[in-house]
Design a protein around this motif. Structure first.
Motif, PDB file in Angstrom:
ATOM      1  N   LEU A  85     -37.366 -13.791   1.891  1.00  0.00           N
ATOM      2  CA  LEU A  85     -37.174 -15.298   2.005  1.00  0.00           C
ATOM      3  C   LEU A  85     -36.270 -15.762   3.255  1.00  0.00           C
ATOM      4  O   LEU A  85     -36.598 -16.703   3.752  1.00  0.00           O
ATOM      5  CB  LEU A  85     -36.263 -15.379   0.850  1.00  0.00           C
ATOM      6  CG  LEU A  85     -35.734 -16.646   0.278  1.00  0.00           C
ATOM      7  CD1 LEU A  85     -37.073 -17.806  -0.222  1.00  0.00           C
ATOM      8  CD2 LEU A  85     -34.868 -16.670  -0.995  1.00  0.00           C
ATOM      9  N   THR A  86     -35.369 -15.061   3.744  1.00  0.00           N
ATOM     10  CA  THR A  86     -34.592 -15.184   4.870  1.00  0.00           C
ATOM     11  C   THR A  86     -35.512 -15.291   6.053  1.00  0.00           C
ATOM     12  O   THR A  86     -35.434 -16.343   6.923  1.00  0.00           O
ATOM     13  CB  THR A  86     -33.624 -14.267   4.990  1.00  0.00           C
ATOM     14  OG1 THR A  86     -33.930 -13.243   5.094  1.00  0.00           O
ATOM     15  CG2 THR A  86     -32.600 -14.435   3.905  1.00  0.00           C
ATOM     16  N   SER A  87     -36.472 -14.376   6.253  1.00  0.00           N
ATOM     17  CA  SER A  87     -37.257 -14.682   7.515  1.00  0.00           C
ATOM     18  C   SER A  87     -38.177 -15.792   7.382  1.00  0.00           C
ATOM     19  O   SER A  87     -38.462 -16.569   8.135  1.00  0.00           O
ATOM     20  CB  SER A  87     -38.598 -13.340   7.243  1.00  0.00           C
ATOM     21  OG  SER A  87     -37.567 -12.144   7.362  1.00  0.00           O
ATOM     22  N   VAL A  88     -38.728 -16.113   6.039  1.00  0.00           N
ATOM     23  CA  VAL A  88     -39.702 -17.438   6.123  1.00  0.00           C
ATOM     24  C   VAL A  88     -38.884 -18.729   6.363  1.00  0.00           C
ATOM     25  O   VAL A  88     -39.333 -19.544   6.965  1.00  0.00           O
ATOM     26  CB  VAL A  88     -40.476 -17.639   4.798  1.00  0.00           C
ATOM     27  CG1 VAL A  88     -41.530 -16.449   4.690  1.00  0.00           C
ATOM     28  CG2 VAL A  88     -39.594 -17.636   3.567  1.00  0.00           C
ATOM     29  N   THR A  89     -37.581 -18.701   5.953  1.00  0.00           N
ATOM     30  CA  THR A  89     -36.655 -19.838   6.110  1.00  0.00           C
ATOM     31  C   THR A  89     -36.488 -19.980   7.426  1.00  0.00           C
ATOM     32  O   THR A  89     -36.460 -20.972   8.169  1.00  0.00           O
ATOM     33  CB  THR A  89     -35.208 -19.570   5.275  1.00  0.00           C
ATOM     34  OG1 THR A  89     -35.693 -19.313   3.997  1.00  0.00           O
ATOM     35  CG2 THR A  89     -34.342 -20.632   5.456  1.00  0.00           C
ATOM     36  N   ARG A  90     -36.047 -18.920   8.136  1.00  0.00           N
ATOM     37  CA  ARG A  90     -35.701 -18.893   9.664  1.00  0.00           C
ATOM     38  C   ARG A  90     -36.957 -19.402  10.300  1.00  0.00           C
ATOM     39  O   ARG A  90     -36.785 -20.183  11.278  1.00  0.00           O
ATOM     40  CB  ARG A  90     -35.199 -17.287  10.118  1.00  0.00           C
ATOM     41  CG  ARG A  90     -34.907 -17.385  11.546  1.00  0.00           C
ATOM     42  CD  ARG A  90     -35.938 -16.959  12.358  1.00  0.00           C
ATOM     43  NE  ARG A  90     -35.935 -16.876  13.671  1.00  0.00           N
ATOM     44  CZ  ARG A  90     -36.629 -17.179  14.675  1.00  0.00           C
ATOM     45  NH1 ARG A  90     -38.048 -17.065  14.194  1.00  0.00           N
ATOM     46  NH2 ARG A  90     -36.645 -17.291  16.043  1.00  0.00           N
ATOM     47  N   ASN A  91     -38.133 -19.003  10.128  1.00  0.00           N
ATOM     48  CA  ASN A  91     -39.189 -19.145  10.627  1.00  0.00           C
ATOM     49  C   ASN A  91     -39.464 -20.873  10.654  1.00  0.00           C
ATOM     50  O   ASN A  91     -39.907 -21.585  11.591  1.00  0.00           O
ATOM     51  CB  ASN A  91     -40.310 -18.498  10.307  1.00  0.00           C
ATOM     52  CG  ASN A  91     -40.336 -17.088  10.747  1.00  0.00           C
ATOM     53  OD1 ASN A  91     -39.615 -16.640  11.696  1.00  0.00           O
ATOM     54  ND2 ASN A  91     -40.925 -16.103  10.524  1.00  0.00           N
ATOM     55  N   ARG A  92     -39.318 -21.285   9.509  1.00  0.00           N
ATOM     56  CA  ARG A  92     -39.565 -22.815   9.074  1.00  0.00           C
ATOM     57  C   ARG A  92     -38.823 -23.413   9.836  1.00  0.00           C
ATOM     58  O   ARG A  92     -38.974 -24.344  10.524  1.00  0.00           O
ATOM     59  CB  ARG A  92     -39.589 -22.797   7.550  1.00  0.00           C
ATOM     60  CG  ARG A  92     -39.823 -24.157   7.178  1.00  0.00           C
ATOM     61  CD  ARG A  92     -41.331 -24.524   7.494  1.00  0.00           C
ATOM     62  NE  ARG A  92     -41.460 -26.169   7.770  1.00  0.00           N
ATOM     63  CZ  ARG A  92     -41.511 -26.805   8.646  1.00  0.00           C
ATOM     64  NH1 ARG A  92     -41.278 -26.261   9.889  1.00  0.00           N
ATOM     65  NH2 ARG A  92     -41.659 -28.095   8.795  1.00  0.00           N
ATOM     66  N   ALA A  93     -37.418 -23.020   9.711  1.00  0.00           N
ATOM     67  CA  ALA A  93     -36.406 -23.720  10.582  1.00  0.00           C
ATOM     68  C   ALA A  93     -36.522 -23.938  11.974  1.00  0.00           C
ATOM     69  O   ALA A  93     -36.311 -25.023  12.597  1.00  0.00           O
ATOM     70  CB  ALA A  93     -34.870 -23.341  10.370  1.00  0.00           C
ATOM     71  N   VAL A  94     -36.910 -22.770  12.599  1.00  0.00           N
ATOM     72  CA  VAL A  94     -37.119 -22.783  13.969  1.00  0.00           C
ATOM     73  C   VAL A  94     -38.162 -23.873  14.458  1.00  0.00           C
ATOM     74  O   VAL A  94     -38.296 -24.339  15.397  1.00  0.00           O
ATOM     75  CB  VAL A  94     -37.178 -21.197  14.615  1.00  0.00           C
ATOM     76  CG1 VAL A  94     -37.875 -21.319  15.760  1.00  0.00           C
ATOM     77  CG2 VAL A  94     -36.065 -20.619  14.392  1.00  0.00           C
TER      78      VAL A  94
END
Ligand SMILES: [Zn+2]
Lengths: 198, 264
Positions: A85-94
């Motif tokens: 979840l944190t990976s997809v969040t970080r990627n989306r935010a970036v």
């Protein structure tokens, strides 16, 4: 008949994987339970990248609705739910910040210096599950063992969304130096985290 | 395959940067190509990615703004409404029939066809079903595939869901399922009419508590709704209530209009 409270308790006791399976049945209570468990984590991570509360909210909404629409995009064998979840969040935010930077070229991508939390100050945040609090303690301790310049490049890469070349430009350091710092920093992190990440 | 394949050593050099999202696009492509074919590097990559993902736990945690929860839940509930009527209830790995909303009539036709096939004991002979539902649309094909799974399942079982109070005394409701495939469907006739803004909601009894299995509506008291089982094992009961639109988190008034227990 069970009342609402005990149903809430039942759901709270379910593991992430069980909740995700319920999402495939369109179970809104399972969805709400996951939201309550992880919204602060997702929000904080996207806020860290975007540094804008309303953009961060948009990312939170997008991430959770994506989970709702396609719960099968999480594959349990690939790792823990929180990590995914944190990976997809970080990627989306970036992605969001990169597309914004493309649109407003005058605002160059220049994430400000932001500190990590301090180890020792990791009072159990009620927003985190016990498991996440444990992991938080471990990662904070691992980070505190890194030289400041290694922490810095890791921060700029992961939360700043900068490539190694961009970091090199921003810090006015040779590309080779940046690469070395990233490798050394990550190696120490992996070693410190090895029970967690292997 | 690109001509300049990266070797393990080159991959090891950029793996950490890649995991942090900091590698250049062509480096990233080279790495992805390599790990799709090299288990050792793939494992290294997983380790680095998990370490990177843990970084998000090292920042100060802030609560998401109040109000966001309701906004997201409302949107999720709104999106699930058309889906609950028919297709979206199938488990992962099933042919999805997304985009098939509004085809309730067609679904009913397919279900009717399946019933007919079952009744005439033609299970396994797909050609008969195919003739019955010789419709070209892709969604129908998806639906048909789903039905074929039912037909192939050799552990199909059916239970009557019995009226509990006088309200649904006229209703005839069955639940047919395959434990092996973890899927099933509800068929009903003679359900009591709904008032404006109401839906039927199905509940599985799991570990003693009712857990929502989804909402549905009826057409003149008839319904057909795919309703899968969960992996956590068979429920001990199945009940139906009438709830406000969007469904409830636990049965309103605590009363089922219909219920059956699965026995042993
Ligand atoms: Zn390799």
């Amino acid at each position: 008949m069970t009342d609402v409270t005990s149903e809430e308790e039942t759901y709270k006791a379910l593991e992430d994987q069980a909740l995700m399976e319920r999402l495939t049945l369109r179970d809104l209570t399972a969805f709400r339970t996951l939201y309550n468990r992880y919204s602060s984590l997702v929000y904080s991570a996207s806020l860290r990248v975007l540094r804008d509360a309303s953009l961060a909210e948009d990312v939170v909404q997008e991430i959770f609705l994506r989970i709702w629409r396609k719960p099968e995009s999480y594959v349990a064998t690939r790792g823990k739910f929180a990590t995914w979840l944190t990976s997809v969040t970080r990627n989306r935010a970036v992605d969001a910040i990169r597309s914004r930077n493309r649109r407003y070229r005058h605002e160059t991508a220049s994430p400000e210096e932001q500190e990590w939390d301090v180890p020792g100050d990791e009072r159990d945040d009620p927003a985190l599950t016990a498991e996440m609090s444990d992991q938080r303690r471990i990662i904070l301790t691992a980070l505190s063992g890194l030289p400041a310049e290694q922490r810095r490049v890791i921060e700029l890469a992961y939360f700043g969304g900068l490539t190694q070349q961009e970091i090199s430009d921003k810090l006015d350091q040779p590309l080779g130096t940046v690469k070395t710092r990233i490798r050394l920093g990550m190696q120490k992190l992996k070693a410190a985290l090895s029970p967690e990440v292997t | 395959m690109s001509t300049k394949q990266m070797d393990c050593e080159q991959v090891a050099e950029i793996l950490d940067a890649y995991s942090l999202g900091a590698s250049e696009p062509d480096e990233a492509r080279g790495l992805e190509e390599h790990v799709s074919d090299c288990v050792r590097c793939w494992e290294q990559l997983n380790e680095a990615q998990r370490a990177a993902a843990m970084l998000a736990l090292a920042i100060p945690v802030e609560d998401a703004p109040a109000g966001l929860e309701e906004r997201i839940i409302r949107e999720a509930a709104r999106e699930s409404r058309p889906a609950t009527s028919i297709f979206d209830r199938f488990r992962v790995g099933w042919p999805t029939a997304a985009g098939a909303f509004g085809l309730a009539g067609v679904a009913a036709l397919v279900f009717a066809a399946v019933l007919q096939v079952q009744l005439s004991d033609l299970r396994g002979d797909n050609s008969d079903l195919e003739n019955l539902v010789a419709v070209e649309e892709q969604t129908i094909v998806d639906m048909r595939d789903i039905m074929f799974v039912f037909l192939r399942a050799d552990d199909l079982a059916t239970l009557d869901v019995e009226p509990v109070g006088p309200e649904a005394a006229e209703a005839a409701v069955t639940y047919t399922w395959s434990q092996k495939d973890q899927t099933g469907f509800i068929l009903c006739e003679g359900l009591p009419p709904l008032a404006e803004g109401q839906v039927y909601q199905a509940w599985f009894t799991l570990e003693g508590s009712p857990q929502s299995a989804g909402t549905f509506s009826s057409h003149n008291g008839s319904c057909n709704m795919p309703l899968g089982l969960t992996e956590s094992g068979p429920p001990s009961g199945l009940g139906i209530t009438i709830e406000p639109e969007g469904g409830s988190t636990s049965p309103a008034h605590g009363e089922y209009i219909l219920y059956t227990s699965f026995g042993d």
